[in-house]
Motif scaffolding. Structure first.
Motif, PDB file in Angstrom:
ATOM      1  N   ASP A  33       7.771 -10.825   4.381  1.00 40.91           N
ATOM      2  CA  ASP A  33       8.092 -11.098   5.787  1.00 40.91           C
ATOM      3  C   ASP A  33       7.601  -9.988   6.703  1.00 40.91           C
ATOM      4  N   ASP A  34       7.066  -8.919   6.139  1.00 44.38           N
ATOM      5  CA  ASP A  34       6.662  -7.733   6.905  1.00 44.38           C
ATOM      6  C   ASP A  34       5.145  -7.679   7.028  1.00 44.38           C
ATOM      7  N   ALA A  35       4.643  -7.739   8.244  1.00 41.94           N
ATOM      8  CA  ALA A  35       3.190  -7.722   8.460  1.00 41.94           C
ATOM      9  C   ALA A  35       2.570  -6.417   7.982  1.00 41.94           C
ATOM     10  N   ASP A  36       3.278  -5.295   8.142  1.00 41.82           N
ATOM     11  CA  ASP A  36       2.743  -4.004   7.692  1.00 41.82           C
ATOM     12  C   ASP A  36       2.661  -3.958   6.167  1.00 41.82           C
ATOM     13  N   VAL A  37       3.662  -4.521   5.496  1.00 43.82           N
ATOM     14  CA  VAL A  37       3.618  -4.574   4.029  1.00 43.82           C
ATOM     15  C   VAL A  37       2.456  -5.444   3.565  1.00 43.82           C
ATOM     16  N   ALA A  38       2.269  -6.583   4.230  1.00 42.40           N
ATOM     17  CA  ALA A  38       1.153  -7.463   3.875  1.00 42.40           C
ATOM     18  C   ALA A  38      -0.179  -6.734   4.034  1.00 42.40           C
ATOM     19  N   ALA A  39      -0.340  -5.982   5.111  1.00 48.88           N
ATOM     20  CA  ALA A  39      -1.581  -5.230   5.327  1.00 48.88           C
ATOM     21  C   ALA A  39      -1.756  -4.146   4.277  1.00 48.88           C
ATOM     22  N   GLY A  40      -0.647  -3.483   3.897  1.00 49.58           N
ATOM     23  CA  GLY A  40      -0.723  -2.448   2.869  1.00 49.58           C
ATOM     24  C   GLY A  40      -1.098  -3.011   1.516  1.00 49.58           C
ATOM     25  N   VAL A  41      -0.532  -4.153   1.155  1.00 52.16           N
ATOM     26  CA  VAL A  41      -0.867  -4.796  -0.120  1.00 52.16           C
ATOM     27  C   VAL A  41      -2.333  -5.198  -0.141  1.00 52.16           C
ATOM     28  N   GLY A  46      -6.740  -5.947  -2.398  1.00 52.45           N
ATOM     29  CA  GLY A  46      -7.733  -6.905  -1.929  1.00 52.45           C
ATOM     30  C   GLY A  46      -7.088  -8.106  -1.264  1.00 52.45           C
ATOM     31  N   GLY A  47      -7.923  -8.945  -0.679  1.00 50.04           N
ATOM     32  CA  GLY A  47      -7.424 -10.109   0.031  1.00 50.04           C
ATOM     33  C   GLY A  47      -7.121  -9.778   1.476  1.00 50.04           C
ATOM     34  N   GLU A  48      -6.637 -10.765   2.209  1.00 48.42           N
ATOM     35  CA  GLU A  48      -6.299 -10.599   3.613  1.00 48.42           C
ATOM     36  C   GLU A  48      -4.937 -11.223   3.892  1.00 48.42           C
ATOM     37  N   GLY A  58       9.573 -20.294   2.699  1.00 44.16           N
ATOM     38  CA  GLY A  58       8.975 -19.128   2.072  1.00 44.16           C
ATOM     39  C   GLY A  58       8.863 -17.969   3.041  1.00 44.16           C
ATOM     40  N   LEU A  59       8.379 -16.839   2.537  1.00 44.22           N
ATOM     41  CA  LEU A  59       8.188 -15.666   3.374  1.00 44.22           C
ATOM     42  C   LEU A  59       7.007 -15.884   4.314  1.00 44.22           C
ATOM     43  N   ALA A  60       6.951 -15.077   5.365  1.00 42.11           N
ATOM     44  CA  ALA A  60       6.045 -15.369   6.481  1.00 42.11           C
ATOM     45  C   ALA A  60       4.575 -15.173   6.147  1.00 42.11           C
ATOM     46  N   TYR A  61       4.258 -14.155   5.320  1.00 41.56           N
ATOM     47  CA  TYR A  61       2.862 -13.829   5.051  1.00 41.56           C
ATOM     48  C   TYR A  61       2.564 -13.924   3.552  1.00 41.56           C
ATOM     49  N   GLU A  62       1.324 -14.225   3.247  1.00 38.76           N
ATOM     50  CA  GLU A  62       0.885 -14.187   1.863  1.00 38.76           C
ATOM     51  C   GLU A  62      -0.447 -13.453   1.778  1.00 38.76           C
ATOM     52  N   VAL A  63      -0.670 -12.813   0.634  1.00 39.96           N
ATOM     53  CA  VAL A  63      -1.925 -12.128   0.342  1.00 39.96           C
ATOM     54  C   VAL A  63      -2.408 -12.617  -1.014  1.00 39.96           C
ATOM     55  N   LEU A  64      -3.570 -13.259  -1.024  1.00 39.98           N
ATOM     56  CA  LEU A  64      -4.185 -13.660  -2.292  1.00 39.98           C
ATOM     57  C   LEU A  64      -5.065 -12.499  -2.741  1.00 39.98           C
ATOM     58  N   THR A  65      -4.546 -11.680  -3.648  1.00 34.53           N
ATOM     59  CA  THR A  65      -5.246 -10.470  -4.059  1.00 34.53           C
ATOM     60  C   THR A  65      -6.386 -10.807  -5.020  1.00 34.53           C
ATOM     61  N   ASN A  66      -7.163  -9.793  -5.390  1.00 38.01           N
ATOM     62  CA  ASN A  66      -8.204  -9.978  -6.409  1.00 38.01           C
ATOM     63  C   ASN A  66      -7.882  -9.183  -7.676  1.00 38.01           C
ATOM     64  N   HIS A  67      -6.602  -8.868  -7.875  1.00 38.02           N
ATOM     65  CA  HIS A  67      -6.166  -8.107  -9.051  1.00 38.02           C
ATOM     66  C   HIS A  67      -5.331  -8.989  -9.972  1.00 38.02           C
ATOM     67  N   GLU A  68      -5.714  -9.085 -11.231  1.00 37.93           N
ATOM     68  CA  GLU A  68      -4.892  -9.775 -12.227  1.00 37.93           C
ATOM     69  C   GLU A  68      -3.934  -8.806 -12.916  1.00 37.93           C
ATOM     70  N   SER A  69      -4.126  -7.506 -12.704  1.00 41.58           N
ATOM     71  CA  SER A  69      -3.234  -6.487 -13.262  1.00 41.58           C
ATOM     72  C   SER A  69      -2.947  -5.439 -12.188  1.00 41.58           C
ATOM     73  N   VAL A  70      -1.677  -5.086 -12.042  1.00 35.72           N
ATOM     74  CA  VAL A  70      -1.252  -4.119 -11.033  1.00 35.72           C
ATOM     75  C   VAL A  70      -0.400  -3.059 -11.714  1.00 35.72           C
ATOM     76  N   ARG A  71      -0.683  -1.798 -11.429  1.00 36.28           N
ATOM     77  CA  ARG A  71       0.124  -0.707 -11.981  1.00 36.28           C
ATOM     78  C   ARG A  71       1.364  -0.525 -11.112  1.00 36.28           C
ATOM     79  N   VAL A  72       2.545  -0.561 -11.747  1.00 34.85           N
ATOM     80  CA  VAL A  72       3.805  -0.570 -11.012  1.00 34.85           C
ATOM     81  C   VAL A  72       4.772   0.462 -11.589  1.00 34.85           C
ATOM     82  N   LEU A  73       5.850   0.711 -10.849  1.00 32.39           N
ATOM     83  CA  LEU A  73       6.921   1.609 -11.283  1.00 32.39           C
ATOM     84  C   LEU A  73       8.195   0.796 -11.477  1.00 32.39           C
ATOM     85  N   LEU A  74       8.780   0.877 -12.676  1.00 32.51           N
ATOM     86  CA  LEU A  74      10.056   0.238 -12.967  1.00 32.51           C
ATOM     87  C   LEU A  74      11.112   1.322 -13.133  1.00 32.51           C
ATOM     88  N   ASP A  75      12.244   1.153 -12.444  1.00 34.17           N
ATOM     89  CA  ASP A  75      13.295   2.165 -12.459  1.00 34.17           C
ATOM     90  C   ASP A  75      14.263   1.912 -13.614  1.00 34.17           C
TER      91      ASP A  75
END
Length: 319
Positions: A33-41, A46-48, A58-75
C-alpha cells in the motif's frame, strides 16, 4: 510456531489473477500500500510499481520483479507460522498445528486427530475431510531492511514438508538469519509421458548476517583471452602441426523454451538439460559421420587413381 504480528510493508506472491483467472509467475510479485516501498522494491528487484488490477480488496501497488530468488532476513523461528486449515461454507471449521486444535475456541488444545504422516494428510485433504497446510513466512529484504517487514503465504505441501527442517536451521543460527527465498523450478515427466513444470517455494537458511552477504555474489566474469604476445610465446614452446586446423567460429546461442519443448518430443527426453545433451550428441555424431564420409571419398579417389594407372599399362580393350 507463532505468527509474527509486526506491521507488514507488503506481501510476496508466486502468482496473480489475470482477467479473473489464476496465473503462475516465473519471478516474485510484490504488493504493497506504500508507494515508496513499491519504488524501493522495484529498485532492488527490477520491475516498475503500478496500480494493482484484477484483485478486489488487494493492496494498492504491485511490482512484477525479475528475481526468482531474493535474499531475506528471518528473525528466528518465530518468523515462520504453520497451520492446518479446513474451510467450509461458514468459514474455518478446523484449524490445528497438526497435533492440537487452534480453533474453534471450544476445541483449542484438544487433539486434532490429523494423521501423523504427510501423505495421509494429503489424501484426507484431497478427499475433502482433512485440512490443508497454510504456512506464512515474515522477513525483511536483506539488502534493504529499512523497507520494512514483508510476508509470504502458501498452501504448498512441499513447503509444509520443509518447515520442520527450516525451524531447526533457524534455531541453530540463533537470532536473525540470512536466507534465500526462492521460486524453485520443478520439471518432470509423468508415467503417462506428460511433461509437468511448476515452481515451488523454498527457504534456504545460509547463516548469520555476520557471515553471509546481504546480496548473492554476481556471476563470475569470463576469463579474459591471453594477450597476443603470450599466445606467441606458447606457440614457440610446442611444435606447430604441419597443417594447423582452422579455428571454428563462435556461434551465439539463444534459448527458446518452445523450441526446446519440440526438441524434447522429437528426441524423447524428459527435461531441458537432457534435450540439450541429446541434441549435441546428434550434432557430434553428424560431424563424425561427415568426417568418415570425407575419408572414404579420399580412399575411393586413391583406389581409382591406382586402378587407372594399372589399366593404362595393359591392353586397351580393358579400358
Amino acid at each position: 510456531m507463532t505468527q509474527n504480528s509486526a506491521a507488514r510493508a507488503g506481501r510476496f506472491h508466486m502468482g496473480r489473477l489475470s482477467e479473473g483467472r489464476p496465473q503462475s509467475l516465473d519471478a516474485w510479485r510484490v504488493t504493497t500500500d506504500d508507494a515508496d516501498v513499491a519504488a524501493g522494491v522495484a529498485g532492488l528487484l527490477g520491475g516498475e510499481p503500478r496500480p494493482q488490477k484484477g484483485e478486489g480488496g488487494g493492496l494498492a501497488y504491485e511490482v512484477l520483479t525479475n528475481h526468482e530468488s531474493v535474499r531475506v532476513l528471518l528473525d528466528g523461528p518465530d518468523a515462520v507460522a504453520a497451520h492446518m486449515i479446513l474451510r467450509g461454507s461458514q468459514g474455518i471449521i478446523h484449524e490445528c498445528d497438526g497435533v492440537e486444535f487452534l480453533s474453534p475456541e471450544q476445541k483449542k488444545g484438544q487433539p486434532c486427530g490429523c494423521p501423523p504422516l504427510l501423505e495421509d494428510r494429503k489424501r484426507a485433504a484431497r478427499d475433502g475431510h482433512g485440512p490443508m497446510p497454510s504456512a506464512e513466512v515474515t522477513f525483511q529484504i536483506a539488502a534493504a531492511p529499512k523497507l520494512g517487514t514483508f510476508h509470504f503465504m502458501t498452501g504448498s505441501w512441499q513447503m509444509a514438508a520443509q518447515l520442520s527442517d527450516l525451524v531447526d536451521a533457524l534455531e541453530r543460527v540463533g537470532g536473525s538469519a540470512v536466507c534465500d527465498l526462492t521460486m524453485e523450478l520443478v520439471a518432470f515427466t509423468t508415467k503417462a509421458g506428460i511433461d509437468v513444470c511448476y515452481r515451488k517455494p523454498v527457504v534456504t537458511v545460509l547463516g548469520s548476517p555476520d557471515s553471509v552477504a546481504a546480496e548473492p555474489p554476481s556471476p563470475a566474469e569470463p576469463t579474459p583471452a591471453p594477450a597476443p604476445s603470450a599466445r606467441r610465446r606458447k606457440a614457440r614452446v610446442a611444435p606447430e602441426p604441419s597443417t594447423p586446423p582452422k579455428p571454428e567460429s563462435s556461434i551465439p546461442v539463444s534459448v527458446d523454451a518452445a523450441l526446446l519443448g519440440r526438441a524434447a518430443q522429437l528426441l524423447g527426453t524428459s527435461d531441458h538439460q537432457e534435450t540439450v545433451i541429446a541434441a549435441l550428441s546428434e550434432i557430434v555424431a553428424g560431424r563424425q559421420k561427415a568426417a568418415e564420409l570425407a575419408r572414404l571419398r579420399e580412399q575411393v579417389g586413391r583406389i581409382a587413381a591406382i586402378a587407372e594407372q594399372a589399366l593404362q599399362g595393359q591392353d586397351s580393350s580393358l579400358t
